[in-house]
Design an enzyme around this catalytic site. Structure first.
Site, PDB file in Angstrom:
ATOM      1  N   CYS A   2       0.854  -1.194   0.000  1.00  0.00           N
ATOM      2  CA  CYS A   2       0.000   0.000   0.000  1.00  0.00           C
ATOM      3  C   CYS A   2       0.888   1.242   0.000  1.00  0.00           C
ATOM      4  O   CYS A   2       2.091   1.165   0.175  1.00  0.00           O
ATOM      5  CB  CYS A   2      -0.859   0.013   1.252  1.00  0.00           C
ATOM      6  SG  CYS A   2      -1.659  -1.553   1.563  1.00  0.00           S
ATOM      7  N   ARG A  27       2.491   1.010  -6.946  1.00  0.00           N
ATOM      8  CA  ARG A  27       2.605  -0.077  -5.947  1.00  0.00           C
ATOM      9  C   ARG A  27       1.371  -0.968  -5.962  1.00  0.00           C
ATOM     10  O   ARG A  27       1.264  -1.922  -5.213  1.00  0.00           O
ATOM     11  CB  ARG A  27       2.768   0.513  -4.555  1.00  0.00           C
ATOM     12  CG  ARG A  27       3.993   1.397  -4.425  1.00  0.00           C
ATOM     13  CD  ARG A  27       3.962   2.170  -3.136  1.00  0.00           C
ATOM     14  NE  ARG A  27       4.270   1.326  -2.006  1.00  0.00           N
ATOM     15  CZ  ARG A  27       5.348   1.463  -1.240  1.00  0.00           C
ATOM     16  NH1 ARG A  27       6.198   2.422  -1.507  1.00  0.00           N
ATOM     17  NH2 ARG A  27       5.564   0.665  -0.241  1.00  0.00           N
ATOM     18  N   TRP A  73      -3.873  -2.046  -0.908  1.00  0.00           N
ATOM     19  CA  TRP A  73      -3.882  -3.314  -1.636  1.00  0.00           C
ATOM     20  C   TRP A  73      -4.395  -4.320  -0.620  1.00  0.00           C
ATOM     21  O   TRP A  73      -3.734  -4.601   0.372  1.00  0.00           O
ATOM     22  CB  TRP A  73      -2.473  -3.647  -2.124  1.00  0.00           C
ATOM     23  CG  TRP A  73      -2.450  -4.878  -2.960  1.00  0.00           C
ATOM     24  CD1 TRP A  73      -2.909  -5.023  -4.228  1.00  0.00           C
ATOM     25  CD2 TRP A  73      -1.982  -6.158  -2.550  1.00  0.00           C
ATOM     26  NE1 TRP A  73      -2.742  -6.300  -4.654  1.00  0.00           N
ATOM     27  CE2 TRP A  73      -2.183  -7.037  -3.646  1.00  0.00           C
ATOM     28  CE3 TRP A  73      -1.405  -6.666  -1.364  1.00  0.00           C
ATOM     29  CZ2 TRP A  73      -1.818  -8.373  -3.596  1.00  0.00           C
ATOM     30  CZ3 TRP A  73      -1.057  -7.987  -1.336  1.00  0.00           C
ATOM     31  CH2 TRP A  73      -1.260  -8.838  -2.437  1.00  0.00           C
ATOM     32  N   ASN A  99       0.164   0.574   6.633  1.00  0.00           N
ATOM     33  CA  ASN A  99       0.703  -0.488   5.766  1.00  0.00           C
ATOM     34  C   ASN A  99       1.176  -1.593   6.681  1.00  0.00           C
ATOM     35  O   ASN A  99       1.783  -1.325   7.714  1.00  0.00           O
ATOM     36  CB  ASN A  99       1.933   0.029   4.986  1.00  0.00           C
ATOM     37  CG  ASN A  99       1.525   0.892   3.820  1.00  0.00           C
ATOM     38  OD1 ASN A  99       0.342   0.974   3.509  1.00  0.00           O
ATOM     39  ND2 ASN A  99       2.495   1.541   3.203  1.00  0.00           N
ATOM     40  N   GLY A 100       0.904  -2.856   6.308  1.00  0.00           N
ATOM     41  CA  GLY A 100       1.383  -3.968   7.135  1.00  0.00           C
ATOM     42  C   GLY A 100       0.204  -4.825   7.561  1.00  0.00           C
ATOM     43  O   GLY A 100      -0.933  -4.612   7.152  1.00  0.00           O
ATOM     44  N   GLU A 484      -2.909  -6.146  51.182  1.00  0.00           N
ATOM     45  CA  GLU A 484      -3.284  -4.984  50.352  1.00  0.00           C
ATOM     46  C   GLU A 484      -4.464  -4.258  50.990  1.00  0.00           C
ATOM     47  O   GLU A 484      -4.523  -3.032  51.008  1.00  0.00           O
ATOM     48  CB  GLU A 484      -3.594  -5.445  48.928  1.00  0.00           C
ATOM     49  CG  GLU A 484      -4.176  -4.407  48.013  1.00  0.00           C
ATOM     50  CD  GLU A 484      -3.347  -3.129  47.865  1.00  0.00           C
ATOM     51  OE1 GLU A 484      -2.140  -3.120  48.233  1.00  0.00           O
ATOM     52  OE2 GLU A 484      -3.924  -2.113  47.411  1.00  0.00           O
ATOM     53  N   LYS A 488      -4.418  -0.322  52.080  1.00  0.00           N
ATOM     54  CA  LYS A 488      -5.381   0.686  51.646  1.00  0.00           C
ATOM     55  C   LYS A 488      -5.953   1.438  52.828  1.00  0.00           C
ATOM     56  O   LYS A 488      -6.018   2.662  52.843  1.00  0.00           O
ATOM     57  CB  LYS A 488      -6.526   0.001  50.871  1.00  0.00           C
ATOM     58  CG  LYS A 488      -6.190  -0.353  49.447  1.00  0.00           C
ATOM     59  CD  LYS A 488      -6.166   0.893  48.600  1.00  0.00           C
ATOM     60  CE  LYS A 488      -5.243   0.766  47.394  1.00  0.00           C
ATOM     61  NZ  LYS A 488      -3.907   0.338  47.643  1.00  0.00           N
ATOM     62  N   GLU A 491      -3.365   3.718  54.422  1.00  0.00           N
ATOM     63  CA  GLU A 491      -2.938   4.835  53.575  1.00  0.00           C
ATOM     64  C   GLU A 491      -3.919   5.990  53.589  1.00  0.00           C
ATOM     65  O   GLU A 491      -3.530   7.143  53.615  1.00  0.00           O
ATOM     66  CB  GLU A 491      -2.789   4.361  52.106  1.00  0.00           C
ATOM     67  CG  GLU A 491      -1.471   3.705  51.776  1.00  0.00           C
ATOM     68  CD  GLU A 491      -1.337   3.441  50.282  1.00  0.00           C
ATOM     69  OE1 GLU A 491      -2.275   2.846  49.699  1.00  0.00           O
ATOM     70  OE2 GLU A 491      -0.320   3.849  49.704  1.00  0.00           O
ATOM     71  N   HIS A 507      -1.193 -17.903  67.118  1.00  0.00           N
ATOM     72  CA  HIS A 507       0.166 -17.879  67.709  1.00  0.00           C
ATOM     73  C   HIS A 507       0.506 -16.462  68.154  1.00  0.00           C
ATOM     74  O   HIS A 507       1.566 -15.944  67.835  1.00  0.00           O
ATOM     75  CB  HIS A 507       1.180 -18.374  66.671  1.00  0.00           C
ATOM     76  CG  HIS A 507       0.890 -19.741  66.158  1.00  0.00           C
ATOM     77  ND1 HIS A 507       0.776 -20.852  66.983  1.00  0.00           N
ATOM     78  CD2 HIS A 507       0.604 -20.190  64.912  1.00  0.00           C
ATOM     79  CE1 HIS A 507       0.475 -21.911  66.265  1.00  0.00           C
ATOM     80  NE2 HIS A 507       0.370 -21.548  64.995  1.00  0.00           N
ATOM     81  N   LYS A 604       2.704   9.963  45.745  1.00  0.00           N
ATOM     82  CA  LYS A 604       2.234   8.967  44.776  1.00  0.00           C
ATOM     83  C   LYS A 604       3.393   8.052  44.387  1.00  0.00           C
ATOM     84  O   LYS A 604       3.220   6.871  44.182  1.00  0.00           O
ATOM     85  CB  LYS A 604       1.678   9.666  43.529  1.00  0.00           C
ATOM     86  CG  LYS A 604       1.183   8.702  42.440  1.00  0.00           C
ATOM     87  CD  LYS A 604       0.110   7.779  42.963  1.00  0.00           C
ATOM     88  CE  LYS A 604      -0.311   6.715  41.962  1.00  0.00           C
ATOM     89  NZ  LYS A 604      -1.101   5.630  42.574  1.00  0.00           N
TER      90      LYS A 604
HETATM   91  C1  BG6 Z   1       4.081   4.381  47.674  1.00  0.00           C
HETATM   92  C2  BG6 Z   1       2.577   4.564  47.523  1.00  0.00           C
HETATM   93  O1  BG6 Z   1       4.691   5.616  47.891  1.00  0.00           O
HETATM   94  O2  BG6 Z   1       4.628   3.819  46.493  1.00  0.00           O
HETATM   95  C3  BG6 Z   1       1.936   3.224  47.260  1.00  0.00           C
HETATM   96  O3  BG6 Z   1       2.054   5.116  48.727  1.00  0.00           O
HETATM   97  C4  BG6 Z   1       2.583   2.585  46.040  1.00  0.00           C
HETATM   98  O4  BG6 Z   1       0.551   3.388  47.042  1.00  0.00           O
HETATM   99  C5  BG6 Z   1       4.111   2.517  46.241  1.00  0.00           C
HETATM  100  O5  BG6 Z   1       2.058   1.296  45.885  1.00  0.00           O
HETATM  101  C6  BG6 Z   1       4.814   2.013  44.985  1.00  0.00           C
HETATM  102  O6  BG6 Z   1       4.596   2.928  43.937  1.00  0.00           O
HETATM  103  P1  BG6 Z   1       4.868   2.445  42.432  1.00  0.00           P
HETATM  104  O7  BG6 Z   1       4.600   3.647  41.591  1.00  0.00           O
HETATM  105  O8  BG6 Z   1       6.292   1.985  42.366  1.00  0.00           O
HETATM  106  O9  BG6 Z   1       3.918   1.315  42.172  1.00  0.00           O
END
Ligand code: BG6
Length: 609
Positions: A2, A27, A73, A99-100, A484, A488, A491, A507, A604
């Site tokens: 193409c 082509r 094509w 193309n591809g 986990e 949560k 945090e 224990h 974060k």
């Molecule tokens: C911590 C956050 O600072 O970093 C957690 O509070 C997160 O929520 C952890 O899981 C790891 O971050 P990442 O970006 O490496 O997944």
């Protein structure tokens, strides 16, 4: 073959595109088309015929100064107008010429159809338009990042040009196995599949390398690898969040938005990676041949925070499906303990941001010692993704809230894909593989089902928001889910929460149980059901309040609260059992008036020591 032509500059685009197609006519083709952006709309013209017919169809030239064009094509689908390029997404935001051949077009088409996308053609190419639009709708900041993310999912060859009606000043171009060349001229740029279409405009050409992508604007262009590779100066910067990523829509905060995005995010991370014919997974970002995959004797997951707990869920999946030893370790510990690095171990560095310094340093320590490491990362182009040079992108879309939810879920799903792949090069049967494949395909709908139980979880949260401490208990598959869940709650609500293996309760920790110490017990309907049930009874016998999270048909009076989730396959149940705990932490924190997205003391991604 193409022909492809693209233009962005200050001249009228249509005559340039048509002239370029005419020069590529040799082509061979059976249909032709072009798309330009004019007054904020895509104007698309396509014919199942020769370029001259397209010229007649276009008629009066529009003043548009950016556009793409294609002579086709036929490879997928008969030569009809509907199959002619450019292809567009449903909202006519994205136009693509290609193309591809996309080898996993069938899977991608069926996934889009399952998502309710009405496909307008028989072609493989059309999926790219929909997937790029999906990326941008899900918050991917730039067209380049959206195209790069989609190209992690497609398998096959492409010479590709993508146009976004909302970004009429640029074209994104990619090449893998099908030539693309850029024509550089003062204040304008040309793109073509062959120099023949450019040479009468400019002699300055840039042959895009295989595996390269470029953002082309009227006065500039910038190339970068499609799959970010380790190191190297001048790499594409990780796409910063743009204004639209801070668009909450009708959600009160990002955590709620990101919890609710999990079904769509799960579909993206699965996209193009399940092979129900051979009952296995395709992880194109991991460059290990079957023989090398068989040579792996152990898998170790390294991450921090939630990424670490996801890694623990990954270790369970690998041991269950591939029957090789697997474990998870905080990256922050690993890097400091002068680890004994085993050349036959596959190390998996897990990180949503791809910038967590502890995890990045662990990767570098591994690489210094000859360890084999792949990255499972959400942010394309991030430091850990580049450092690893290969791995699995999470495609969760930008995750803004500090508490990880959709990325965490996509991590666990990615590990299920890895475990399936490792299992199927070993003794995992095709029947078992198919069992997992269909359960994975079904998972996004099951996640949706869990999200519909939010009002029940909210009521439980109100009931327990006054707690000062909380236990989270689980066995084997339930243990990382408990960890986990505790993470949560800590945090975002600041309530002290501690996770224990349920078998360890007697224990020691049992001493803490009284009416002021509620416990969350993870109760999967699996071979340990009776053991976990007795844990519930042990706690209640001592006056401890109990919240049960389960997929079993338990009586409502089993505990002070029962949070129910649908069944998946036992190996995948942790994905669903985790989600009510996200909602529990969320609503407890809301009840306590906490800052949901930016909890105190946290970041974060911790990119410092
Ligand atoms: C911590 C956050 O600072 O970093 C957690 O509070 C997160 O929520 C952890 O899981 C790891 O971050 P990442 O970006 O490496 O997944």
């Amino acid at each position: 073959m193409c022909g492809i032509v693209g233009y962005v500059g200050s001249q009228e685009a249509e005559p340039i595109l048509l002239e370029g197609l005419r020069r590529l006519e040799y082509r061979g083709y059976d249909s032709a088309g072009l798309a330009v952006v004019h007054r904020g709309r895509l104007q698309v013209h396509r014919v199942a015929g020769r370029v001259q017919e397209l010229r007649e169809e276009v008629g009066a030239v529009s003043p548009a100064v950016v556009g793409i064009a294609h002579t086709r094509w036929a490879t997928h689908g008969p030569p009809t107008v509907a199959n002619a390029h450019p292809h567009v997404d449903t909202a006519r935001r994205i136009a693509v010429v290609h193309n591809g051949i996309l080898e996993n077009a069938v899977q991608l088409r069926s996934r889009l159809q399952r998502e309710g996308v009405a496909l307008a053609s028989d072609t493989d190419t059309e999926v790219i338009a929909h997937l790029v639009a999906e990326q941008l709708e899900s918050g991917t900041a730039t067209l380049e990042a959206a195209v790069r993310a989609v190209l992690q999912e497609v398998q096959g060859t492409y010479g590709l040009v993508v146009l976004d009606v909302q970004r009429p000043g640029e074209l994104v171009v990619a090449r893998l196995g099908s030539p693309v060349v850029l024509g550089v001229s003062e204040g304008e740029m040309f793109v073509a599949s062959d120099v023949a279409a450019l040479v009468h405009h400019t002699q300055q050409v840039v042959h895009l390398g295989d595996g390269e992508l470029a953002t082309v604007r009227a006065g500039s262009y910038r190339t970068s690898p499609i799959a970010p590779v380790a190191g190297g100066a001048g790499e594409v910067e990780a796409s910063a969040l743009s204004a639209q990523d801070y668009d909450l829509g009708d959600h009160p905060d990002f955590m709620h938005k990101e919890i609710s995005e999990q079904p769509a995010a799960a579909r993206r991370v699965l996209g193009g990676r399940l092979d129900d014919r051979f009952a296995t997974a395709h992880l194109g970002g991991i460059r290990l041949e079957p023989r090398e995959l068989r040579g792996i004797r152990r898998v170790t997951f390294l991450g921090c925070g939630s990424a670490y707990y996801a890694g623990q869920m990954g270790a369970s999946l690998v041991e269950e499906l591939a029957r090789i030893p697997a474990d998870a370790e905080p990256a922050s510990e690993f890097r400091y303990r002068n680890p004994v690095v085993d050349p036959d171990t596959l190390y998996v560095a897990v990180s949503q941001s791809g910038e967590t310094l502890d995890t990045l340093m662990a990767v570098q320590e591994l690489q210094r010692k000859g360890g084999r490491v792949v990255g499972v990362v959400n942010a394309v182009g991030s430091a850990i993704a580049r450092q690893c040079g290969q791995g699995i992108f999470l495609h969760a879309g930008p995750e803004v809230s500090v508490a990880s939810t959709k990325a965490l879920t996509n991590m666990t799903i990615s590990f299920a894909l890895l475990a399936l792949l490792l299992g199927r090069v070993r003794d995992l049967s095709a029947a078992d593989g198919r069992r997992l494949v269909s359960a994975l395909l079904d998972l996004p709908d099951r996640i949706e089902e869990v999200l519909r139980s939010e009002p029940e979880v909210q009521a439980v949260a109100k009931q327990f928001a006054g707690a000062r401490h909380m236990f989270f208990l689980g066995r084997v598959r339930g243990w990382p889910v408990a960890r986990e869940g505790a993470q949560k709650l800590k945090e975002i609500s600041y309530i002290h929460a501690e996770a224990y293996q349920a078998s360890e309760l007697k224990h020691g920790p049992l001493a803490l149980i009284d009416s002021s110490m509620p416990s969350v017990v993870i109760l999967p309907d699996d071979e340990l059901y009776a053991k976990n049930l007795s844990t519930v009874e042990q706690i209640r016998a001592r006056g401890g309040p109990v919240i049960v999270v389960t997929n079993a048909d338990v009586p409502g009076d089993l505990a002070d609260a029962v949070l129910r989730v649908p069944r998946s396959e036992p190996e995948l149940d942790p994905v669903l059992l985790t989600i009510p705990l996200q909602l529990l932490a969320y609503h407890v924190a809301l009840e306590l008036g906490r800052d949901i997205d930016k909890p105190r003391n946290l970041a974060k991604s911790v990119t410092v020591e």
